[in-house]
Design a protein around this motif. Structure first.
Motif, PDB file in Angstrom:
ATOM      1  N   GLN B 139      21.531  61.637  39.568  1.00  0.00           N
ATOM      2  CA  GLN B 139      20.292  60.931  39.214  1.00  0.00           C
ATOM      3  C   GLN B 139      20.532  60.069  37.977  1.00  0.00           C
ATOM      4  N   ARG B 140      21.471  60.538  37.143  1.00  0.00           N
ATOM      5  CA  ARG B 140      21.810  59.782  35.930  1.00  0.00           C
ATOM      6  C   ARG B 140      22.727  58.627  36.313  1.00  0.00           C
ATOM      7  N   THR B 141      22.573  57.453  35.685  1.00  0.00           N
ATOM      8  CA  THR B 141      23.500  56.345  35.927  1.00  0.00           C
ATOM      9  C   THR B 141      24.368  56.210  34.685  1.00  0.00           C
ATOM     10  N   PRO B 142      25.639  56.582  34.775  1.00  0.00           N
ATOM     11  CA  PRO B 142      26.475  56.559  33.575  1.00  0.00           C
ATOM     12  C   PRO B 142      26.919  55.170  33.135  1.00  0.00           C
ATOM     13  N   GLY B 143      26.525  54.133  33.897  1.00  0.00           N
ATOM     14  CA  GLY B 143      26.897  52.773  33.494  1.00  0.00           C
ATOM     15  C   GLY B 143      28.362  52.492  33.740  1.00  0.00           C
ATOM     16  N   ASN B 144      28.926  51.575  32.938  1.00  0.00           N
ATOM     17  CA  ASN B 144      30.323  51.154  33.044  1.00  0.00           C
ATOM     18  C   ASN B 144      30.587  50.395  34.340  1.00  0.00           C
ATOM     19  N   THR B 145      31.865  50.259  34.659  1.00  0.00           N
ATOM     20  CA  THR B 145      32.244  49.419  35.800  1.00  0.00           C
ATOM     21  C   THR B 145      32.662  50.282  36.978  1.00  0.00           C
ATOM     22  N   GLY B 146      32.111  49.938  38.126  1.00  0.00           N
ATOM     23  CA  GLY B 146      32.500  50.638  39.336  1.00  0.00           C
ATOM     24  C   GLY B 146      33.320  49.709  40.214  1.00  0.00           C
ATOM     25  N   TYR B 147      34.016  50.308  41.213  1.00  0.00           N
ATOM     26  CA  TYR B 147      34.819  49.504  42.119  1.00  0.00           C
ATOM     27  C   TYR B 147      34.523  49.883  43.555  1.00  0.00           C
ATOM     28  N   VAL B 148      34.390  48.839  44.378  1.00  0.00           N
ATOM     29  CA  VAL B 148      34.283  49.038  45.818  1.00  0.00           C
ATOM     30  C   VAL B 148      35.684  48.838  46.379  1.00  0.00           C
ATOM     31  N   CYS B 149      36.176  49.838  47.076  1.00  0.00           N
ATOM     32  CA  CYS B 149      37.539  49.777  47.603  1.00  0.00           C
ATOM     33  C   CYS B 149      37.497  49.918  49.112  1.00  0.00           C
ATOM     34  N   GLY B 150      37.915  48.864  49.821  1.00  0.00           N
ATOM     35  CA  GLY B 150      37.952  48.942  51.269  1.00  0.00           C
ATOM     36  C   GLY B 150      39.221  49.619  51.738  1.00  0.00           C
ATOM     37  N   PRO B 151      39.340  49.866  53.032  1.00  0.00           N
ATOM     38  CA  PRO B 151      40.565  50.473  53.555  1.00  0.00           C
ATOM     39  C   PRO B 151      41.699  49.456  53.633  1.00  0.00           C
ATOM     40  N   GLY B 152      42.899  49.903  53.836  1.00  0.00           N
ATOM     41  CA  GLY B 152      44.061  49.023  53.968  1.00  0.00           C
ATOM     42  C   GLY B 152      44.261  48.197  52.726  1.00  0.00           C
ATOM     43  N   ASN B 153      44.438  46.884  52.926  1.00  0.00           N
ATOM     44  CA  ASN B 153      44.734  46.015  51.789  1.00  0.00           C
ATOM     45  C   ASN B 153      43.525  45.257  51.272  1.00  0.00           C
ATOM     46  N   ALA B 154      42.343  45.733  51.580  1.00  0.00           N
ATOM     47  CA  ALA B 154      41.138  45.058  51.100  1.00  0.00           C
ATOM     48  C   ALA B 154      41.130  45.051  49.580  1.00  0.00           C
ATOM     49  N   PHE B 210      29.574  62.454  38.552  1.00  0.00           N
ATOM     50  CA  PHE B 210      30.081  62.411  39.926  1.00  0.00           C
ATOM     51  C   PHE B 210      30.144  60.999  40.517  1.00  0.00           C
ATOM     52  N   ASN B 211      30.117  59.983  39.651  1.00  0.00           N
ATOM     53  CA  ASN B 211      30.316  58.602  40.134  1.00  0.00           C
ATOM     54  C   ASN B 211      31.824  58.387  40.220  1.00  0.00           C
ATOM     55  N   PHE B 212      32.442  58.772  41.324  1.00  0.00           N
ATOM     56  CA  PHE B 212      33.894  58.805  41.459  1.00  0.00           C
ATOM     57  C   PHE B 212      34.534  57.413  41.466  1.00  0.00           C
ATOM     58  N   PHE B 213      33.688  56.371  41.602  1.00  0.00           N
ATOM     59  CA  PHE B 213      34.197  55.008  41.741  1.00  0.00           C
ATOM     60  C   PHE B 213      34.315  54.269  40.402  1.00  0.00           C
ATOM     61  N   LEU B 214      34.076  54.975  39.290  1.00  0.00           N
ATOM     62  CA  LEU B 214      34.115  54.325  37.982  1.00  0.00           C
ATOM     63  C   LEU B 214      35.537  54.100  37.479  1.00  0.00           C
ATOM     64  N   SER B 215      35.747  52.953  36.833  1.00  0.00           N
ATOM     65  CA  SER B 215      37.047  52.687  36.214  1.00  0.00           C
ATOM     66  C   SER B 215      36.844  51.731  35.057  1.00  0.00           C
ATOM     67  N   VAL B 281      40.194  55.519  42.600  1.00  0.00           N
ATOM     68  CA  VAL B 281      38.731  55.565  42.662  1.00  0.00           C
ATOM     69  C   VAL B 281      38.153  55.346  44.063  1.00  0.00           C
ATOM     70  N   SER B 282      38.993  55.060  45.061  1.00  0.00           N
ATOM     71  CA  SER B 282      38.436  54.849  46.405  1.00  0.00           C
ATOM     72  C   SER B 282      37.912  56.183  46.926  1.00  0.00           C
ATOM     73  N   PRO B 283      37.014  56.145  47.921  1.00  0.00           N
ATOM     74  CA  PRO B 283      36.437  57.402  48.404  1.00  0.00           C
ATOM     75  C   PRO B 283      37.469  58.321  49.072  1.00  0.00           C
ATOM     76  N   GLY B 284      38.501  57.724  49.682  1.00  0.00           N
ATOM     77  CA  GLY B 284      39.483  58.546  50.398  1.00  0.00           C
ATOM     78  C   GLY B 284      40.646  58.923  49.510  1.00  0.00           C
ATOM     79  N   GLU B 285      41.648  58.047  49.484  1.00  0.00           N
ATOM     80  CA  GLU B 285      42.868  58.319  48.708  1.00  0.00           C
ATOM     81  C   GLU B 285      42.568  58.489  47.223  1.00  0.00           C
ATOM     82  N   GLY B 286      41.669  57.654  46.704  1.00  0.00           N
ATOM     83  CA  GLY B 286      41.358  57.691  45.278  1.00  0.00           C
ATOM     84  C   GLY B 286      40.761  59.013  44.848  1.00  0.00           C
ATOM     85  N   LEU B 287      39.768  59.486  45.597  1.00  0.00           N
ATOM     86  CA  LEU B 287      39.132  60.755  45.248  1.00  0.00           C
ATOM     87  C   LEU B 287      40.113  61.911  45.435  1.00  0.00           C
TER      88      LEU B 287
END
Lengths: 138, 407
Positions: B139-154, B210-215, B281-287
């Motif tokens: 519920q909390r938004t920790p701010g900072n920068t997040g990343y969207v990571c697609g599969p493969g070479n996206a 738990f915002n696993f996409f932060l970097s 930070v990607s949902p699969g390999e990153g996490l």
């Protein structure tokens, strides 16, 4: 004269720790001075000896901190932090021989356990220890 | 009944079903941003009160596209009648789909037996983090920068993790996180002294909610990892973490093996390089990687540094009080191991010490510990209500310890 004697006796029993204890900044300065001396030594044993002087100084001061009745732990924690950062370097002085690979592992452990979130460098405490390790591992 | 079980066993061995999930189309380009249509108030679990007005579905989309082992393992748990290995026909986790030779049948029996035995082992009893506590944390938004990571070479796409730019996390993404973290804890419990789950909840709640996409400069991913610890695990003093995962016989470790094997061979992706952000930070390999390294370094600090020192000072306290985890948490913070040791020294920790009094002193003297406690209090507030509370209630010791967040 008797009064003077009484004053002298009284002060003889005043606890040593009522005098200001060395701060972390004092130890950083001491470390830098001993590091300069160690750099001029040719043998590893003599370099180690300079580091062990620092350890002796830490041990003496931390003993006084532990005996101090002060409730404010911040000054003691700052000195302790620096002391415990130096632990891997102090342990190095107990080894007769150390390989370059082992030295690199020790340096990596110092950086990894430092906790500093900064990618461009470790904390000042760990940076000082790494300076010593670079010298002792050479 | 026994005959029925035997027949089911024979049937499952002879007919190995392909457990591959129907594949989603793979995008090779940058993942386009998608916004949710219709009402999102009920959709976004990280915005239960609807105050943040979240509508970006990017993280959910990349999770749905992922075919990484950890994501596939999670999806398997969602498939009906293919989860229980003890009473139902066993899930063929090591089946060779097109080869029905007798040797493969034997291998399947062995694999099934190992899986069943593991479920009965003590390591399988490790406590799990409750889903509602992860939901409360996000519920909390920790701010900072997040990343969207697609599969493969996206190509990774950065976004501002604040306000309505923060991503919407739906129920499936929370379910996945709940599975992933608890599976990682189970894997580690099979190979090392089990981690106290409450401390991992506190740690992830504090570091990233738990915002696993932060970097960002301070760290990457769920555990906010930095370079030196990752190098220590991936080829340094803590390399045994990766080796033990690779060699583990626990099924819980299977989804983590690919990453562990790769990093043992090639070293971890250099964390400081922006080109490698998705590897952390990607949902699969990153996490997957972030869980291995963050839990791994916690175990390394606890077992190789904290416990030996604490056992020398206070052997009974070390084994019974849980204080080792409090000091490990501190050693994971920004002042590191030297801070944990200096606090043990300054607080004169011994077997005569009162653990609760020690904890109060830790909160008083260490900013990171205090911050962790403060964030735990906020999590408990969100458990009470997704809306900001006018007057937050006093928390019990049990709530603050995290007892109410594990099962």
């Amino acid at each position: 004269m008797r009064l003077l004697g009484l004053i002298v006796i009284l002060f003889a029993f005043v606890p040593a720790h009522s005098a200001a204890l060395k701060s972390a900044a004092d130890f950083f300065a001491e470390s830098k001075a001993l590091h300069t001396k160690a750099r001029q030594e040719k043998s590893k044993t003599k370099k180690y000896a300079q580091l062990l002087e620092l350890k002796k100084s830490f041990d003496k001061e931390l003993k006084l901190y532990r005996q101090s009745p002060s409730q404010d732990l911040k000054p003691q924690l700052a000195v302790s932090r620096l002391y415990y950062a130096f632990e891997p370097a102090f342990e190095l002085t107990t080894k007769k021989e150390i390989s370059p690979k082992e030295c690199e592992r020790i340096k990596l452990s110092v950086k990894a356990t430092d906790g500093s979130g900064k990618e461009d460098g470790p904390s000042p405490e760990s940076a000082e220890v790494l300076r010593w390790l670079d010298l002792l591992c050479d | 009944m026994q005959r029925k079980g035997f027949l089911l066993l024979i049937l499952s061995i002879l007919i190995c079903h392909d457990l591959a999930v129907a594949e989603a189309p793979v995008s090779a380009a940058t993942i386009p941003s998608r916004e949710a249509s219709g009402s999102v108030t009920a959709l976004c679990v990280n915005d239960k009160a609807g105050l943040k007005q979240l509508h970006k579905m990017d993280i959910v989309d990349t999770l749905n596209l992922s075919k990484d082992p950890l994501v596939l393992a999670y999806r398997k748990t969602k498939e009906p009648n293919k989860t229980a290995a003890t009473t139902n026909p066993p899930a063929c986790t090591t089946c060779l789909t097109n080869n029905l030779s007798p040797w493969n049948s034997v291998r399947s029996i062995v694999a099934w037996s190992k899986e069943t035995l593991h479920l009965a082992s003590p390591a399988a009893d490790i406590k799990k983090i409750k889903k509602e506590c992860i939901e409360a944390s996000i519920q909390r938004t920790p701010g900072n920068t997040g990343y969207v990571c697609g599969p493969g070479n996206a190509k990774a796409r950065a976004f501002d993790n604040a306000g309505d730019s923060a991503p919407c996390l739906d129920q499936s993404s929370v379910d996945y996180m709940h599975f992933a973290i608890n599976e990682a804890l189970k894997c580690f419990a099979a190979e090392f002294k089990p981690i106290d789950t409450r401390f991992i909840l506190k740690k992830y709640n504090n570091e990233t909610a738990f915002n696993f996409f932060l970097s960002y400069g301070g760290g990457k991913g769920l555990g906010q990892l930095t370079s030196a610890p990752t190098l220590d695990i991936g080829g340094g003093n803590a390399e045994y973490i990766l080796k033990d995962i690779v060699n583990s016989e626990s099924p819980a470790c299977e989804p983590f093996k690919n990453v562990a094997k790769n990093d043992l061979k090639n070293g971890p992706p250099r964390l400081a390089s922006s080109a490698n952000v998705c590897a952390w930070v990607s949902p699969g390999e990153g996490l997957t990687r972030n869980l291995i390294y963050s839990l791994g370094y916690y175990v390394h600090l606890r077992d190789k540094f904290i416990l030996p020192v604490l056992r020398r000072r206070a052997p009974a306290l070390a084994n019974n009080s849980g204080l080792a985890d409090d000091f490990t948490l501190i050693s994971y913070g920004p002042d590191g191991l030297k801070e944990a040791k200096s606090l043990m020294d300054a607080l004169k920790v011994s077997d005569k010490s009162n653990p609760d009094k020690i904890r109060l002193e830790l909160e008083k003297n260490n900013d990171y510990y205090q911050q962790t406690e403060q964030k735990m209090s906020e999590l408990q507030d969100f458990l009470e209500s997704p809306l900001p509370l006018k007057k937050p209630s006093a928390k019990t010791k049990s709530q603050m310890r995290g007892d109410t967040c594990v099962y």
